[in-house]
Design an enzyme around this catalytic site. Sequence first.
Site, PDB file in Angstrom:
ATOM      1  N   ASP A 106      -8.736   2.794   8.111  1.00  0.00           N
ATOM      2  CA  ASP A 106      -8.644   4.242   8.078  1.00  0.00           C
ATOM      3  C   ASP A 106      -9.988   4.800   8.534  1.00  0.00           C
ATOM      4  O   ASP A 106     -11.003   4.083   8.578  1.00  0.00           O
ATOM      5  CB  ASP A 106      -8.314   4.736   6.666  1.00  0.00           C
ATOM      6  CG  ASP A 106      -6.876   4.450   6.272  1.00  0.00           C
ATOM      7  OD1 ASP A 106      -6.017   4.466   7.166  1.00  0.00           O
ATOM      8  OD2 ASP A 106      -6.616   4.201   5.076  1.00  0.00           O
TER       9      ASP A 106
ATOM     10  N   ARG B 204       5.685   7.300  -6.560  1.00  0.00           N
ATOM     11  CA  ARG B 204       5.284   8.130  -7.692  1.00  0.00           C
ATOM     12  C   ARG B 204       6.485   8.567  -8.505  1.00  0.00           C
ATOM     13  O   ARG B 204       7.511   8.941  -7.941  1.00  0.00           O
ATOM     14  CB  ARG B 204       4.556   9.385  -7.202  1.00  0.00           C
ATOM     15  CG  ARG B 204       3.295   9.098  -6.427  1.00  0.00           C
ATOM     16  CD  ARG B 204       2.415  10.325  -6.396  1.00  0.00           C
ATOM     17  NE  ARG B 204       1.251  10.065  -5.553  1.00  0.00           N
ATOM     18  CZ  ARG B 204       1.171  10.413  -4.277  1.00  0.00           C
ATOM     19  NH1 ARG B 204       2.167  11.059  -3.710  1.00  0.00           N
ATOM     20  NH2 ARG B 204       0.095  10.140  -3.589  1.00  0.00           N
TER      21      ARG B 204
ATOM     22  N   TYR C 235      -7.178  -3.265  10.298  1.00  0.00           N
ATOM     23  CA  TYR C 235      -6.622  -1.916  10.297  1.00  0.00           C
ATOM     24  C   TYR C 235      -7.492  -1.054   9.403  1.00  0.00           C
ATOM     25  O   TYR C 235      -7.512  -1.209   8.182  1.00  0.00           O
ATOM     26  CB  TYR C 235      -5.174  -1.903   9.798  1.00  0.00           C
ATOM     27  CG  TYR C 235      -4.610  -0.500   9.804  1.00  0.00           C
ATOM     28  CD1 TYR C 235      -4.178   0.077  10.985  1.00  0.00           C
ATOM     29  CD2 TYR C 235      -4.575   0.261   8.637  1.00  0.00           C
ATOM     30  CE1 TYR C 235      -3.692   1.375  11.011  1.00  0.00           C
ATOM     31  CE2 TYR C 235      -4.098   1.557   8.649  1.00  0.00           C
ATOM     32  CZ  TYR C 235      -3.658   2.100   9.839  1.00  0.00           C
ATOM     33  OH  TYR C 235      -3.204   3.393   9.857  1.00  0.00           O
TER      34      TYR C 235
ATOM     35  N   GLU D 296       6.579   9.365  18.898  1.00  0.00           N
ATOM     36  CA  GLU D 296       5.843   8.104  18.852  1.00  0.00           C
ATOM     37  C   GLU D 296       6.810   6.923  18.928  1.00  0.00           C
ATOM     38  O   GLU D 296       7.707   6.792  18.094  1.00  0.00           O
ATOM     39  CB  GLU D 296       5.031   8.040  17.558  1.00  0.00           C
ATOM     40  CG  GLU D 296       4.257   6.763  17.351  1.00  0.00           C
ATOM     41  CD  GLU D 296       3.583   6.734  15.998  1.00  0.00           C
ATOM     42  OE1 GLU D 296       2.538   7.404  15.845  1.00  0.00           O
ATOM     43  OE2 GLU D 296       4.105   6.064  15.087  1.00  0.00           O
TER      44      GLU D 296
ATOM     45  N   ARG E  91       0.381  -4.601  17.647  1.00  0.00           N
ATOM     46  CA  ARG E  91       1.456  -3.685  17.993  1.00  0.00           C
ATOM     47  C   ARG E  91       0.808  -2.446  18.579  1.00  0.00           C
ATOM     48  O   ARG E  91      -0.294  -2.054  18.180  1.00  0.00           O
ATOM     49  CB  ARG E  91       2.287  -3.307  16.757  1.00  0.00           C
ATOM     50  CG  ARG E  91       3.182  -4.397  16.263  1.00  0.00           C
ATOM     51  CD  ARG E  91       4.332  -4.677  17.215  1.00  0.00           C
ATOM     52  NE  ARG E  91       5.378  -3.645  17.134  1.00  0.00           N
ATOM     53  CZ  ARG E  91       6.407  -3.578  17.950  1.00  0.00           C
ATOM     54  NH1 ARG E  91       6.517  -4.435  18.950  1.00  0.00           N
ATOM     55  NH2 ARG E  91       7.329  -2.635  17.798  1.00  0.00           N
TER      56      ARG E  91
ATOM     57  N   ARG F 127       0.816  -1.218   0.000  1.00  0.00           N
ATOM     58  CA  ARG F 127       0.000   0.000   0.000  1.00  0.00           C
ATOM     59  C   ARG F 127       0.849   1.267   0.000  1.00  0.00           C
ATOM     60  O   ARG F 127       0.335   2.373  -0.006  1.00  0.00           O
ATOM     61  CB  ARG F 127      -0.961   0.001   1.193  1.00  0.00           C
ATOM     62  CG  ARG F 127      -0.312  -0.117   2.526  1.00  0.00           C
ATOM     63  CD  ARG F 127      -1.353  -0.180   3.647  1.00  0.00           C
ATOM     64  NE  ARG F 127      -1.715   1.143   4.118  1.00  0.00           N
ATOM     65  CZ  ARG F 127      -2.795   1.408   4.829  1.00  0.00           C
ATOM     66  NH1 ARG F 127      -3.637   0.437   5.109  1.00  0.00           N
ATOM     67  NH2 ARG F 127      -3.053   2.627   5.257  1.00  0.00           N
TER      68      ARG F 127
ATOM     69  N   ARG G 256       8.247   8.418  14.789  1.00  0.00           N
ATOM     70  CA  ARG G 256       7.721   9.658  14.225  1.00  0.00           C
ATOM     71  C   ARG G 256       7.704  10.760  15.266  1.00  0.00           C
ATOM     72  O   ARG G 256       7.612  10.493  16.467  1.00  0.00           O
ATOM     73  CB  ARG G 256       6.288   9.460  13.706  1.00  0.00           C
ATOM     74  CG  ARG G 256       6.215   8.760  12.371  1.00  0.00           C
ATOM     75  CD  ARG G 256       4.789   8.648  11.872  1.00  0.00           C
ATOM     76  NE  ARG G 256       4.076   7.547  12.487  1.00  0.00           N
ATOM     77  CZ  ARG G 256       3.075   6.887  11.908  1.00  0.00           C
ATOM     78  NH1 ARG G 256       2.672   7.236  10.708  1.00  0.00           N
ATOM     79  NH2 ARG G 256       2.471   5.902  12.531  1.00  0.00           N
TER      80      ARG G 256
END
Length: 374
Positions: A355, A181, A353, A305, A254, A177, A285
């Site tokens: 979104d 580009r 998972y 994080e 996790r 995923r 992050r």
Amino acid sequence: MQNIDNKQYDYLIVGSGLFGATFAHEMTKAGKKCLVIDKRDHSGGNIHCKKIEDINVHWYGAHIFHTNDKTLWDYVNQFAEFNRYTNSPIANYKQTFYNLPFNMNTFYKLWGSKTPSEAKAEIARQIEHLNLDEPQNLEEQALKLVGTDIYEKLIKHYTEKQWGKKATELPAFIIKRLPIRFTFDNNYFNDKYQGIPIGGYNKIIDCMLKNSDVKLDTDFFEDRAFWSSQAKKIVFTGKIDNYFDFKFGELEYRSLRYELEVHDTENFQGNAVMNFTDAETPYTRVYEHKHFEFGTQPKTVITREYPITDTKNAEPYYPINDERNMSVLKQYQQLAELESNVIFGGRLAEYRYYDMHQVIASALKKTKSELETE
């Protein structure tokens, strides 16, 4: 036993995150009476925000709404106006910065590639000696997609920190995923609609729950019999294995730990999201929250994080969809099908998972089905 027709509520909704809140909104709109309970001291689940130094802090990590579905985009915009935030994270590898997602800016920084054909040729050159026709794990899949340089600097260590496993031990589909580009485009998401609600996500949840009764600091499992007796049906958004008392064992996740800091400076890192992709940095992050809403406050708030494995004392975030866990999940799903008065929904109850737009879509689908079968 209490007569079901005399119960005070039509639905007891366990969990006030996006699934529970969406379900409550749709059902109260249809004239149903809902009681929403949540074990936390706030509603909204992981999209909850706290105001610190006049900045909306994403308390459980960054949440950026994005979708290609105009119906879902219009749906969330009825609760709050969204800004024009575009997610363009930066990768920090040993204090050298690279654009994400991997695009022509990244390739130029690494190799000096000025055209897509030059970048593709460099990736092909790097992997020509490897047999990657059918990638067997995440490492092989990543190498096939972006070559050895990007894999070693920007994927390998970040991924192994995140999952606590070697990249060779992780399934290939995790990396599929990842956006790549061959244009000079730093927009991480391909979706047409993207943004952050002006004023934070709490505005959305508050609107969704305004016609429901809500009880916080309330753990369903501390008095399961009582709470189950309050409504004709239960909507359960917690961990599906927990609902069934871990009969077949625990599903693995996790998790994440956050460290928040307030800095007496207007701008700490110049970007909302920075990924740390080397092995030596323990966190993955850093978020600088004011940039999600283009803030101009005199101070700033950052969150570091850290991935962790202990989900007993931390919020479970990422389901580990390996063979063992999916086998266990199937057993729980078979039990769930026998629960005629319980609706299971959301990332924990479905062990997926999701979104944010996918959670809302799932809730809307289940409310529609529920109302149609009455």
